[in-house]
Design a protein around this motif. Structure first.
Motif, PDB file in Angstrom:
ATOM      1  N   GLY A 111       0.812  -1.211   0.000  1.00 59.39           N
ATOM      2  CA  GLY A 111       0.000   0.000   0.000  1.00 59.39           C
ATOM      3  C   GLY A 111       0.844   1.259   0.000  1.00 59.39           C
ATOM      4  N   GLY A 112       0.569   2.136   0.977  1.00 63.00           N
ATOM      5  CA  GLY A 112       1.296   3.397   1.073  1.00 63.00           C
ATOM      6  C   GLY A 112       2.791   3.215   1.237  1.00 63.00           C
ATOM      7  N   ALA A 113       3.199   2.106   1.850  1.00 62.78           N
ATOM      8  CA  ALA A 113       4.635   1.847   2.007  1.00 62.78           C
ATOM      9  C   ALA A 113       5.290   1.526   0.675  1.00 62.78           C
ATOM     10  N   ALA A 114       4.539   0.898  -0.245  1.00 62.25           N
ATOM     11  CA  ALA A 114       5.062   0.654  -1.585  1.00 62.25           C
ATOM     12  C   ALA A 114       5.237   1.976  -2.322  1.00 62.25           C
ATOM     13  N   VAL A 115       4.332   2.925  -2.077  1.00 66.53           N
ATOM     14  CA  VAL A 115       4.485   4.258  -2.673  1.00 66.53           C
ATOM     15  C   VAL A 115       5.777   4.893  -2.167  1.00 66.53           C
ATOM     16  N   VAL A 116       5.988   4.851  -0.851  1.00 72.38           N
ATOM     17  CA  VAL A 116       7.214   5.412  -0.278  1.00 72.38           C
ATOM     18  C   VAL A 116       8.441   4.748  -0.896  1.00 72.38           C
ATOM     19  N   ALA A 117       8.439   3.412  -0.945  1.00 72.08           N
ATOM     20  CA  ALA A 117       9.592   2.682  -1.464  1.00 72.08           C
ATOM     21  C   ALA A 117       9.876   3.061  -2.913  1.00 72.08           C
ATOM     22  N   SER A 118       8.823   3.182  -3.717  1.00 74.76           N
ATOM     23  CA  SER A 118       9.033   3.509  -5.129  1.00 74.76           C
ATOM     24  C   SER A 118       9.352   4.975  -5.346  1.00 74.76           C
ATOM     25  N   ALA A 119       9.186   5.800  -4.306  1.00 76.92           N
ATOM     26  CA  ALA A 119       9.571   7.211  -4.386  1.00 76.92           C
ATOM     27  C   ALA A 119      11.050   7.412  -4.077  1.00 76.92           C
ATOM     28  N   LEU A 120      11.712   6.371  -3.562  1.00 79.49           N
ATOM     29  CA  LEU A 120      13.134   6.467  -3.236  1.00 79.49           C
ATOM     30  C   LEU A 120      13.982   6.263  -4.491  1.00 79.49           C
ATOM     31  N   ASP A 121      15.238   6.647  -4.408  1.00 78.25           N
ATOM     32  CA  ASP A 121      16.122   6.536  -5.569  1.00 78.25           C
ATOM     33  C   ASP A 121      16.527   5.093  -5.855  1.00 78.25           C
ATOM     34  N   MET A 122      16.722   4.298  -4.807  1.00 75.93           N
ATOM     35  CA  MET A 122      17.205   2.924  -4.941  1.00 75.93           C
ATOM     36  C   MET A 122      16.608   2.094  -3.833  1.00 75.93           C
ATOM     37  N   ARG A 123      16.632   0.771  -4.030  1.00 76.15           N
ATOM     38  CA  ARG A 123      16.170  -0.151  -2.999  1.00 76.15           C
ATOM     39  C   ARG A 123      17.091  -1.372  -2.981  1.00 76.15           C
ATOM     40  N   SER A 143       0.798   5.935  -6.851  1.00 77.89           N
ATOM     41  CA  SER A 143       2.019   5.374  -7.453  1.00 77.89           C
ATOM     42  C   SER A 143       2.132   5.598  -8.958  1.00 77.89           C
ATOM     43  N   THR A 144       1.197   6.336  -9.564  1.00 72.57           N
ATOM     44  CA  THR A 144       1.303   6.595 -11.005  1.00 72.57           C
ATOM     45  C   THR A 144       2.485   7.493 -11.332  1.00 72.57           C
ATOM     46  N   TRP A 145       2.944   8.270 -10.366  1.00 71.66           N
ATOM     47  CA  TRP A 145       4.065   9.195 -10.593  1.00 71.66           C
ATOM     48  C   TRP A 145       5.393   8.611 -10.115  1.00 71.66           C
ATOM     49  N   THR A 146       5.359   7.454  -9.450  1.00 66.37           N
ATOM     50  CA  THR A 146       6.594   6.854  -8.934  1.00 66.37           C
ATOM     51  C   THR A 146       6.981   5.589  -9.685  1.00 66.37           C
ATOM     52  N   LEU A 147       6.071   4.640  -9.774  1.00 68.72           N
ATOM     53  CA  LEU A 147       6.418   3.305 -10.246  1.00 68.72           C
ATOM     54  C   LEU A 147       6.880   3.261 -11.704  1.00 68.72           C
ATOM     55  N   PRO A 148       6.239   3.976 -12.651  1.00 74.95           N
ATOM     56  CA  PRO A 148       6.729   3.906 -14.043  1.00 74.95           C
ATOM     57  C   PRO A 148       8.172   4.358 -14.192  1.00 74.95           C
ATOM     58  N   ASN A 149       8.601   5.279 -13.337  1.00 78.25           N
ATOM     59  CA  ASN A 149       9.982   5.755 -13.409  1.00 78.25           C
ATOM     60  C   ASN A 149      10.980   4.711 -12.912  1.00 78.25           C
ATOM     61  N   GLN A 150      10.482   3.704 -12.193  1.00 78.14           N
ATOM     62  CA  GLN A 150      11.361   2.688 -11.637  1.00 78.14           C
ATOM     63  C   GLN A 150      11.403   1.427 -12.505  1.00 78.14           C
TER      64      GLN A 150
END
Length: 256
Positions: A111-123, A143-150
């Motif tokens: 959920g929201g934690a996946a949004v946070v994780a995908s907003a980070l530079d690396m994992r 996550s539409t603004w985070t996940l595609p960039n990853q």
């Protein structure tokens, strides 16, 4: 500032933020989210910190939003009041922080934690890492603004449309994890990368991140122009004597 739901540690130029509600799988209530946001801003402005790491206490990175609090909010507040409460940029400010951010993914991020994780530079992940972008399953959008960039558009669409679980091996294969290591090695691997980043030229690292964020929707010529302008007017590229002192010393090159 004292924190209730996070821990902060600074070592070797790395600021580590630990989400610390292990009994709730680090579910993110307003207090935790606010503390996380404030801590990133604090480390971002700390000259002793060159890289920021986020992780979770216990067996989860975070189970996502605190549903108990959300139910209470729905009972107490109107939609208009909730909209006003959600105006803070939150995860966006974390994503655009000037310093590199790394997720030390010690467990699930749903959920929201996946949004946070995908907003980070690396994992950096381990066998216990797993992600689930849940919003479509419960009538929300994120996550539409985070996940595609990853992970790219086709994979992002699949994960956002289906809301299915992404296990560690798949997360590594699709690029959601930069590295996948045994859990016993997770902290060491994360800190190795974080210390390497923190040890590099601070202005250059910050400049690289700023340019990459700016260039996401520019054509190739626009990206080249942006880099040239940045390195001539904002952070000028180092002279050879500044960039390669060890080589110069090793070769005994005389400097005027």
């Amino acid at each position: 500032m004292s924190y209730e739901h996070i821990l902060i540690d600074i070592a070797d130029g790395v600021g580590i933020i630990t989400l610390n509600r292990p009994e709730k799988l680090n579910a993110m209530n307003r207090r935790l989210a606010g503390e996380m946001h404030e801590a990133v801003q604090r480390l971002d402005s700390d000259d002793a910190v060159g890289c920021i790491v986020l992780t979770g206490a216990g067996r989860a990175f975070s189970a996502g939003g605190d549903i108990h609090e959300q139910l209470e909010d729905d009972r107490r507040y109107s939609d208009e009041e909730l909209d006003r409460m959600r105006t803070r940029r939150g995860y966006l400010d974390i994503s655009v922080s000037k310093k590199p951010t790394i997720g030390m993914m010690n467990g699930l991020a749903f959920g929201g934690a996946a949004v946070v994780a995908s907003a980070l530079d690396m994992r950096i992940g381990c066998e216990d890492s797993k992600f689930r972008f849940l919003a479509a399953a419960y009538g929300r959008i994120n996550s539409t603004w985070t996940l595609p960039n990853q992970v790219g558009w086709p994979i992002a669409k699949e994960l956002l449309f289906s809301a299915r679980v992404v296990e560690a091996e798949e997360a590594y294969r699709i690029g959601l994890l930069n590295h996948l290591v045994p859990r016993a090695e997770l902290r060491a691997k994360t800190m190795e990368l974080a210390r390497t980043i923190a040890g590099n030229n601070r202005a250059a690292v910050i400049g690289v991140k700023a340019l990459m964020l700016k260039q996401m929707n520019q054509d190739l010529e626009g990206q080249w122009d942006a880099e040239r302008q940045f390195t001539t007017e904002i952070v000028r590229n180092a002279k050879a004597r500044e960039a390669f002192p060890e080589f110069i010393a090793r070769k005994g090159i005389a400097l005027d």
